[in-house]
Design a protein around this motif. Sequence first.
Motif, short mmCIF file in Angstrom:
data_model
loop_
_atom_site.label_atom_id
_atom_site.label_comp_id
_atom_site.label_asym_id
_atom_site.label_seq_id
_atom_site.Cartn_x
_atom_site.Cartn_y
_atom_site.Cartn_z
N GLY A 31 0.80 -1.22 0.00
CA GLY A 31 0.00 0.00 0.00
C GLY A 31 0.83 1.27 0.00
O GLY A 31 0.30 2.36 -0.10
N ASP A 32 2.17 1.15 0.11
CA ASP A 32 3.02 2.35 0.11
C ASP A 32 3.69 2.54 -1.24
O ASP A 32 4.05 1.57 -1.90
N ASP A 33 3.90 3.80 -1.61
CA ASP A 33 4.57 4.11 -2.87
C ASP A 33 6.07 4.28 -2.60
O ASP A 33 6.48 5.21 -1.91
N PRO A 34 6.91 3.36 -3.12
CA PRO A 34 8.35 3.42 -2.81
C PRO A 34 9.04 4.66 -3.38
O PRO A 34 10.18 4.94 -3.01
N CYS A 35 8.38 5.40 -4.27
CA CYS A 35 8.97 6.66 -4.73
C CYS A 35 8.87 7.71 -3.62
O CYS A 35 9.62 8.69 -3.60
#
Lengths: 250, 604
Positions: free
Chosen positions: B349-353
Amino acid sequence: MPRQNIELRIRRQDSPTGPSRWEEFVLPWQPSMNVISCLMEIRKNPVTKQGQKTTPVNWESSCLEEVCGACTMLVNGKPRQSCTALVDNMPDGPITLEPLTKFPVVRDLQVDRKPMFEALKIVKAWVPIDGTYDLGPGPKLSQAEQETSYAFSRCMTCGCCMEVCPQYNTRSDFIGPAPLAQVRLFNAHPTGRMNAHERLDAIMGRGGLVDCGNAQNCVEACPKEIPLTEALGELGKQTTVYWLKNLLNK
Amino acid sequence: MAAPRIAIVGGGLAGLMAAIKVAEAGVAVDLFSIVPVKRSHSVCAQGGINGAVNVKGENDSPEIHFFDTCRGGDFLANQPPAKGMCYAAPGIIYLFDRMGVTFNRTAEGLLDFRRFGGTLHHRTAFAGATTGQQLLYALDEQVRRHEAAGLVTKYEGWEFVGAVKDAEGRCVGLTALDLRTMKAKAFKADAVMLATGGPGLLFGQSTNSLINSGSAAAAAYMDGAHYGNGEFIQVHPTAIPGADKLRLMSESARGEGGRVWVPRRQGDNRAPRQIPEAERFYFLEEKYPKYRNLVPRDVASREIHNVCVNLGLGVDGKMCVYLDLTHIPRATLKKKLEGILEIYEKFTGDDPCDEPMKIFPAVHYSMGGLWVDYERTADGFIDLGSPKNHMSNIPGLYALGEAEYQYHGANRLGANSLLSCVYAGQIGGPAAVLYAQNQAKAGSETPSSVYEAAEAHWTNRFAELARRDGPENPYKIHEELGRTMLENVTIVRENKKLEQTNAKIQELTERWKKASVLDNGQWANAPLSFLNQLENMLHLSRVVTLGALARDESRGAHYKPDFPDRDDEKWLKTTVAEFTPEGPKFRYDPVDVSLCKPVARKYD
């Protein structure tokens, strides 16, 4: 608040021709569960919600990271890979699992997607190289061309687009969006282009491009966001030009 | 003599490359796979494939690639095969380029290359972060072409259960189980090639696909094929956990500039972006200023273990560190790493950018596998005119890809696995053809009674398993096996715990005898196939565990705190395990290190 229990309703079918039935299961919630881990829990204790002993559910899966396409099924009525179907992202209430409906059931959630692989033969989805000996590098490609082609080459033959296509069914010969998009891919390759006419011949007959009803469901259903409708539009252009050329050459 | 037929088991990169080579020689192929070949585990390889094409003006060369590979493997690999592979690598990348693989490009339109672990050169060609999938698809397409032309016959949904041997001990075919009808059938073949992948499932959860049980290689081992360097299991430093499997976050994330760190202060539970630069511990960069985040995987995994377990600095108190990409422009990340970013976001659910990724070490690859032979030339290359290449100790039985032990020594470098699979197929396919064409008596002329006996043996075996209704659940036994292997036979190994593991495996083997088949059906009965596989996995687990117990040194992925140094005098040896009903019997073979002298392995 995570739920305490997971309820599943699974459509079971013992053989390709047998009747189907629903079975219900209840499992205790655990962190980072997905549909696959639920099926794995069931096989460790194959007992229904009603307390009846049953057999482990049969399903197909391999990579579990959405690159192999194997675990595609209907999750709450929608075709998708079950590995990325995370329990915590699902609405409350039981999770329903059913096999894809456009392919023959093998057993339970496993279906036979052989027609998709056969279609890749029909459209000649390959670059006809001379041989595998060392002949130096292939043709140069711009970054833009690479990016466009890469999008199409990620198709994992999962069948989501076929499942939602109203034209792809047992009453029609339509080969479906996935193999057509591969024609788009190979006709764009500098070497593949040399045989573009063979692929266009293959999709200009019965069951080919003209059978697409333009419902545009395919592009919505693709888990890899492959621009399927763009491919179909592009092939429309290619087949028209090819047809005109053939006409003028007669 | 009838036209020869070659059976290939496994449809990943190695099996498909071999199939193409055999078909190109005009020889018919029977291709067996438990899944449609396009769904093989090669699709999971992400970061790329190595080859010293030297597009970045770094004076890279196959010789440097060869040195990096030997040193990365802590000098345990026989050197001629590794040398042959590294010199063939640029040609292999070009071949895929000609097949239409959508490799990333430079501005000029050439193949682009990136950094990977264990080297200082840009040597890894890549197609986004789904390189394995793209290479597999290219071979799948070429095999389909040969299939359409009639030279390749596919048996998808068939499982190899055992080799068929004639009176002289030659492999003259195989028995396979039809996973739908659940019937065993024996097939004739003039040579059999196993390209059945690694044994990740021995460890319960790993980065491997669910099909990677190692059962086929174990079955061959139980049929008398020797197993090499089984104790060398690679733990990848960067994966994300799940309830069903551990998902790889490619080394290419670090190749593109990703940085690994933990908070300097124990128990610092601020959000990672709130922790200022000075309070972050970039432990790989500090300890290895030269290779920084791109030390080989065994080194990185040990450092993570040290930081999390010994120093207690793991994120959230777990075996977890940050892999940070947030300083790299989003557009660059999308072009070069899209596949893994997508997977990380879908599962966490997290955006690694925007957010540093939380990552954990996970079992990833087996350097060990079926023992195979090779023929070297005087100048240290592979003699491509020899039928010995990739042949096991059983004449006519070959092994390729992760299922064999040959190229990576004690630790594999990132992006060398796709290469070794393809190279194995390229040289193994023609070797099997040579063997098949030069037998005084063709394997397929073996009397039919031999095949009937094999078929009857396996039919009885599955009939017996299908009647099992004991109290044990095979999937629970497997879970226990995985747990004990994961705890005791991965990054840090202690003899006492290895002995306990060996005892535990034997206990599980006893319980296996009391396991229920769970399903009495005669159609698509997955638990029946699994029950058979599980016994094979138990045997193979002992090869791994006892191999580790015996090897009192530390080398590559095999690390014992009680024996922290590499001991070339005693242990520069290939471990070779031979099956006996009581357990593996070991012998130790010398390693050919004539081309690249073993030196201390340093990355700082």
